[in-house]
Design a protein around this motif. Structure first.
Motif, short mmCIF file in Angstrom:
data_model
loop_
_atom_site.label_atom_id
_atom_site.label_comp_id
_atom_site.label_asym_id
_atom_site.label_seq_id
_atom_site.Cartn_x
_atom_site.Cartn_y
_atom_site.Cartn_z
N ALA A 66 6.72 5.91 1.95
CA ALA A 66 5.86 4.81 1.91
C ALA A 66 4.77 4.73 1.01
N HIS A 67 4.21 3.82 0.37
CA HIS A 67 3.25 3.88 -0.64
C HIS A 67 2.51 2.41 -0.34
N ALA A 68 1.00 2.62 -0.38
CA ALA A 68 0.34 1.31 -0.17
C ALA A 68 -0.14 0.92 -1.50
N TYR A 69 0.07 -0.65 -1.45
CA TYR A 69 -0.54 -1.34 -2.66
C TYR A 69 -1.01 -2.67 -2.20
N PRO A 70 -2.35 -2.54 -1.84
CA PRO A 70 -2.81 -3.83 -1.23
C PRO A 70 -2.81 -5.18 -2.41
#
Length: 240
Positions: A28-32
């Motif tokens: 998983a990777h967070a890119y708001p």
């Protein structure tokens, strides 16, 4: 083959969802794609309010000092995470829903008929029961952001994208089209059918969680990753 799971919701939710996904073994990777900011708002006199209706913890994070007027009042929260923030902020949580804010509204107690809805500028429309009166105050706004370079790089190969709102779905679809990203490489896991519909068509897969919460959404993402790795990545019917 590892399929990345991309989380686009605003912080701090993005980091929390990505952390849960990693705990499940997902890449998983967070890119708001949105930043949240407070809005000025006019409080309603406490004596005119029987309880609060909360569709997001952001209403409490960005509501400001005016929230102090309502400490101790009963609160109806869309889910357990919002309920946790409400309790910490000094509210008496009556209900933490599991099926969306409309379902929560259906269970409002008769003595709490005058509700103050603390909401975002973009929000879900509700069918209001005849026994309930709702006053709405917009206390925060989610501002769309450009596509981060890291997200664009991930989208050039197969990926699963998590969508938590209709605004995020529409914004993400526009960004992909503007950047010339191929939709047929990307699987969409949406938190509900209305969110999925805002994403449009042409994705490798377009699915909705069976319940509008993070647990169900992450379970769907894990299933889609497994399907993608096994080669069954054709367009799938929407669920939920």
């Amino acid at each position: 083959m590892t399929i990345p799971v991309l989380v686009l919701r605003p912080e701090p939710g993005a980091a929390a969802t990505a952390g849960q996904a990693r705990a499940m073994g997902l890449d998983a990777h967070a890119y708001p794609l949105f930043s949240v900011r407070p809005l000025p708002w006019q409080p309603v006199p406490r004596e005119d309010v029987d309880g609060l209706l909360l569709g997001s913890a952001n209403a409490l994070r960005h509501g400001g000092e005016a929230l102090d007027l309502y400490h101790g009042l009963p609160a109806y929260a869309v889910g357990e995470k919002t309920a946790e923030v409400a309790r910490t902020a000094g509210f008496d949580v009556v209900t933490a829903g599991k099926g969306g804010l409309q379902q929560v509204l259906a269970g409002v107690r008769p003595e709490h008929r005058r509700l103050l809805r603390l909401a975002g500028r973009e929000r879900v429309d509700l069918a209001i029961p005849a026994s309930v009166t709702i006053t709405t105050r917009e206390v925060y706004a989610s501002e769309p952001q450009p596509m981060p370079p890291g997200l664009a790089e991930h989208l050039n190969s197969p990926a699963i994208v998590l969508l938590h709102s209709g605004e995020a779905a529409a914004h993400f679809a526009r960004l992909c089209d503007q950047a010339g990203i191929r939709r047929n490489l990307i699987g969409i896991a949406a938190i509900g059918p209305r969110v999925a519909a805002r994403a449009g068509q042409g994705w490798a897969a377009l699915r909705s969680a069976v319940q509008p919460d993070d647990s169900a959404l992450l379970a769907l993402a894990a299933q889609m990753c497994e399907e993608a790795c096994s080669g069954s990545r054709s367009q799938l019917p929407e669920q939920g």
